[in-house]
Design a protein around this motif. Sequence first.
Motif, PDB file in Angstrom:
ATOM      1  N   VAL A 159       0.838  -1.205   0.000  1.00 25.62           N
ATOM      2  CA  VAL A 159       0.000   0.000   0.000  1.00 25.62           C
ATOM      3  C   VAL A 159       0.874   1.257   0.000  1.00 25.62           C
ATOM      4  CG1 VAL A 159      -1.621   1.370   1.348  1.00 25.62           C
ATOM      5  CG2 VAL A 159      -1.999  -1.085   1.066  1.00 25.62           C
ATOM      6  N   ALA A 160       1.925   1.260   0.815  1.00 25.82           N
ATOM      7  CA  ALA A 160       2.828   2.414   0.864  1.00 25.82           C
ATOM      8  C   ALA A 160       3.491   2.635  -0.487  1.00 25.82           C
ATOM      9  CB  ALA A 160       3.889   2.204   1.946  1.00 25.82           C
ATOM     10  N   ALA A 161       3.920   1.540  -1.125  1.00 24.99           N
ATOM     11  CA  ALA A 161       4.565   1.633  -2.436  1.00 24.99           C
ATOM     12  C   ALA A 161       3.602   2.197  -3.479  1.00 24.99           C
ATOM     13  CB  ALA A 161       5.076   0.265  -2.870  1.00 24.99           C
ATOM     14  N   VAL A 162       2.371   1.695  -3.473  1.00 24.69           N
ATOM     15  CA  VAL A 162       1.392   2.115  -4.481  1.00 24.69           C
ATOM     16  C   VAL A 162       0.959   3.567  -4.273  1.00 24.69           C
ATOM     17  CG1 VAL A 162      -0.939   1.738  -5.377  1.00 24.69           C
ATOM     18  CG2 VAL A 162       0.553  -0.214  -4.918  1.00 24.69           C
ATOM     19  N   LEU A 163       0.595   3.907  -3.037  1.00 21.97           N
ATOM     20  CA  LEU A 163       0.100   5.264  -2.772  1.00 21.97           C
ATOM     21  C   LEU A 163       1.150   6.320  -3.090  1.00 21.97           C
ATOM     22  CD1 LEU A 163      -1.939   4.913   0.545  1.00 21.97           C
ATOM     23  CD2 LEU A 163      -2.797   5.239  -1.777  1.00 21.97           C
ATOM     24  N   THR A 164       2.398   6.034  -2.713  1.00 21.97           N
ATOM     25  CA  THR A 164       3.451   7.013  -2.979  1.00 21.97           C
ATOM     26  C   THR A 164       3.835   7.022  -4.451  1.00 21.97           C
ATOM     27  OG1 THR A 164       4.286   6.503  -0.777  1.00 21.97           O
ATOM     28  CG2 THR A 164       5.678   7.866  -2.162  1.00 21.97           C
ATOM     29  N   GLY A 165       3.803   5.845  -5.075  1.00 25.54           N
ATOM     30  CA  GLY A 165       4.187   5.761  -6.478  1.00 25.54           C
ATOM     31  C   GLY A 165       3.212   6.437  -7.420  1.00 25.54           C
ATOM     32  N   ILE A 166       1.901   6.321  -7.125  1.00 27.70           N
ATOM     33  CA  ILE A 166       0.904   6.861  -8.050  1.00 27.70           C
ATOM     34  C   ILE A 166       0.248   8.145  -7.546  1.00 27.70           C
ATOM     35  CG2 ILE A 166       0.392   4.502  -8.780  1.00 27.70           C
ATOM     36  CD1 ILE A 166      -2.351   4.807  -7.405  1.00 27.70           C
ATOM     37  N   GLY A 167       0.410   8.456  -6.244  1.00 30.22           N
ATOM     38  CA  GLY A 167      -0.323   9.574  -5.655  1.00 30.22           C
ATOM     39  C   GLY A 167      -0.080  10.906  -6.328  1.00 30.22           C
ATOM     40  N   GLY A 168       1.195  11.242  -6.534  1.00 22.43           N
ATOM     41  CA  GLY A 168       1.521  12.521  -7.165  1.00 22.43           C
ATOM     42  C   GLY A 168       0.974  12.632  -8.569  1.00 22.43           C
ATOM     43  N   GLY A 169       1.065  11.533  -9.320  1.00 25.19           N
ATOM     44  CA  GLY A 169       0.561  11.534 -10.686  1.00 25.19           C
ATOM     45  C   GLY A 169      -0.953  11.684 -10.745  1.00 25.19           C
ATOM     46  N   VAL A 170      -1.654  11.061  -9.794  1.00 26.29           N
ATOM     47  CA  VAL A 170      -3.114  11.180  -9.751  1.00 26.29           C
ATOM     48  C   VAL A 170      -3.515  12.628  -9.477  1.00 26.29           C
ATOM     49  CG1 VAL A 170      -5.185  10.554  -8.461  1.00 26.29           C
ATOM     50  CG2 VAL A 170      -3.537   8.792  -9.076  1.00 26.29           C
ATOM     51  N   ILE A 171      -2.891  13.235  -8.469  1.00 30.88           N
ATOM     52  CA  ILE A 171      -3.199  14.627  -8.134  1.00 30.88           C
ATOM     53  C   ILE A 171      -2.858  15.543  -9.306  1.00 30.88           C
ATOM     54  CG2 ILE A 171      -2.612  16.547  -6.601  1.00 30.88           C
ATOM     55  CD1 ILE A 171      -2.090  14.452  -4.420  1.00 30.88           C
ATOM     56  N   ARG A 172      -1.726  15.294  -9.956  1.00 32.64           N
ATOM     57  CA  ARG A 172      -1.321  16.084 -11.123  1.00 32.64           C
ATOM     58  C   ARG A 172      -2.378  16.043 -12.215  1.00 32.64           C
ATOM     59  NH1 ARG A 172       2.718  12.707 -13.894  1.00 32.64           N
ATOM     60  NH2 ARG A 172       0.770  11.719 -14.513  1.00 32.64           N
ATOM     61  N   ASP A 173      -2.821  14.834 -12.555  1.00 35.54           N
ATOM     62  CA  ASP A 173      -3.779  14.690 -13.646  1.00 35.54           C
ATOM     63  C   ASP A 173      -5.125  15.318 -13.308  1.00 35.54           C
ATOM     64  OD1 ASP A 173      -1.891  13.395 -15.159  1.00 35.54           O
ATOM     65  OD2 ASP A 173      -2.561  11.378 -14.643  1.00 35.54           O
ATOM     66  N   VAL A 174      -5.559  15.177 -12.056  1.00 39.67           N
ATOM     67  CA  VAL A 174      -6.830  15.778 -11.643  1.00 39.67           C
ATOM     68  C   VAL A 174      -6.763  17.299 -11.757  1.00 39.67           C
ATOM     69  CG1 VAL A 174      -8.358  16.185  -9.682  1.00 39.67           C
ATOM     70  CG2 VAL A 174      -7.532  13.879 -10.141  1.00 39.67           C
ATOM     71  N   LEU A 175      -5.678  17.895 -11.264  1.00 40.56           N
ATOM     72  CA  LEU A 175      -5.536  19.345 -11.334  1.00 40.56           C
ATOM     73  C   LEU A 175      -5.412  19.834 -12.774  1.00 40.56           C
ATOM     74  CD1 LEU A 175      -3.129  20.119  -8.340  1.00 40.56           C
ATOM     75  CD2 LEU A 175      -5.601  20.462  -8.478  1.00 40.56           C
ATOM     76  N   ALA A 176      -4.881  18.981 -13.653  1.00 36.57           N
ATOM     77  CA  ALA A 176      -4.740  19.355 -15.062  1.00 36.57           C
ATOM     78  C   ALA A 176      -5.994  19.032 -15.867  1.00 36.57           C
ATOM     79  CB  ALA A 176      -3.537  18.633 -15.676  1.00 36.57           C
ATOM     80  N   GLY A 177      -7.027  18.533 -15.190  1.00 34.97           N
ATOM     81  CA  GLY A 177      -8.273  18.230 -15.882  1.00 34.97           C
ATOM     82  C   GLY A 177      -8.206  16.978 -16.729  1.00 34.97           C
ATOM     83  N   ARG A 178      -7.340  16.042 -16.327  1.00 35.29           N
ATOM     84  CA  ARG A 178      -7.192  14.800 -17.082  1.00 35.29           C
ATOM     85  C   ARG A 178      -7.658  13.612 -16.242  1.00 35.29           C
ATOM     86  NH1 ARG A 178      -1.136  15.085 -19.820  1.00 35.29           N
ATOM     87  NH2 ARG A 178      -1.411  17.050 -20.954  1.00 35.29           N
ATOM     88  N   LYS A 179      -8.066  12.548 -16.929  1.00 36.83           N
ATOM     89  CA  LYS A 179      -8.364  11.318 -16.220  1.00 36.83           C
ATOM     90  C   LYS A 179      -7.034  10.684 -15.800  1.00 36.83           C
ATOM     91  CE  LYS A 179     -11.518   8.542 -17.816  1.00 36.83           C
ATOM     92  NZ  LYS A 179     -12.194   7.511 -18.635  1.00 36.83           N
ATOM     93  N   PRO A 180      -6.832  10.412 -14.515  1.00 38.45           N
ATOM     94  CA  PRO A 180      -5.555   9.840 -14.059  1.00 38.45           C
ATOM     95  C   PRO A 180      -5.196   8.553 -14.797  1.00 38.45           C
ATOM     96  CG  PRO A 180      -6.823  10.596 -12.183  1.00 38.45           C
ATOM     97  CD  PRO A 180      -7.736  10.700 -13.386  1.00 38.45           C
ATOM     98  N   LEU A 181      -3.904   8.387 -15.058  1.00 43.94           N
ATOM     99  CA  LEU A 181      -3.424   7.217 -15.793  1.00 43.94           C
ATOM    100  C   LEU A 181      -3.904   5.916 -15.177  1.00 43.94           C
ATOM    101  CD1 LEU A 181       0.294   8.238 -16.477  1.00 43.94           C
ATOM    102  CD2 LEU A 181      -1.518   7.987 -18.175  1.00 43.94           C
ATOM    103  N   VAL A 182      -3.878   5.855 -13.853  1.00 42.38           N
ATOM    104  CA  VAL A 182      -4.209   4.606 -13.171  1.00 42.38           C
ATOM    105  C   VAL A 182      -5.673   4.225 -13.360  1.00 42.38           C
ATOM    106  CG1 VAL A 182      -4.840   5.661 -10.959  1.00 42.38           C
ATOM    107  CG2 VAL A 182      -3.846   3.355 -10.994  1.00 42.38           C
ATOM    108  N   PHE A 183      -6.532   5.184 -13.773  1.00 39.85           N
ATOM    109  CA  PHE A 183      -7.946   4.914 -13.980  1.00 39.85           C
ATOM    110  C   PHE A 183      -8.308   4.753 -15.453  1.00 39.85           C
ATOM    111  CE2 PHE A 183      -8.368   7.714 -10.003  1.00 39.85           C
ATOM    112  CZ  PHE A 183      -8.131   6.623  -9.173  1.00 39.85           C
ATOM    113  N   ARG A 184      -7.320   4.740 -16.324  1.00 40.56           N
ATOM    114  CA  ARG A 184      -7.596   4.626 -17.763  1.00 40.56           C
ATOM    115  C   ARG A 184      -7.442   3.199 -18.278  1.00 40.56           C
ATOM    116  NH1 ARG A 184      -3.793   9.342 -20.225  1.00 40.56           N
ATOM    117  NH2 ARG A 184      -4.246  10.970 -18.694  1.00 40.56           N
TER     118      ARG A 184
END
Length: 202
Positions: A121-146
């Motif tokens: 869980v620590a590996a996943v949350l830290t590995g994908i967390g920044g990218g998810v927040i980035r994509d949401v703020l940029a108005g994109r569907k996060p990679l992990v949800f595509r």
Amino acid sequence: MAWEIFNIVGIAAFAISGAIVAMEEGYDFFGIYVLGLVTAFGGGIVRNLLIGVPIDSLWEEESLFLIALAAITITMLAPIFWMDHWKKWGSFFDAIGLAAFSIQRALYAVGMGHPLVAVIVAAVLTGIGGGVIRDVLAGRKPLVFRGEVYAVWAIVNGLAIGLEIVTQSWGLYLLFAVVILFRMISVVYQWRFPTGLFGAKG
């Protein structure tokens, strides 16, 4: 030493990734810095909230902030030929950040004596967390949800470290390189999980 190196690499890589996405979206220089910093530190903030680490501990990492700011600035001042390859470079630096952060936090969780599930869980949350927040703020569907094969590489790192399959520094660096390689292969060949299984269109 390996823990610190992966932390620095992850911060720099995700800062660059966030800056590239901001430039793709036409953000001004302030927006580029904000999105770069959020991407670099977002995953760590989410992780800290879940494990009870005070948020203000982030401000103690001045050197990491400087590294992130330098990485963003260099990205903004990079040669003009980058403009034709933003998407490709963005995916590459995102892969570096994913690999570095998931390894670094898996090592941290193991060092704290957490069970395998917590390590993953620590590996996943830290590995994908920044990218998810980035994509949401940029108005994109996060990679992990595509449907992309994305979070699975963080899970691989969590398993390899949590099960102590990889323990030596050279093994960690090899794991880092292998995960980046396979993440980029999955990007180039568009590996996807099945979508539309529950009535939604993929």
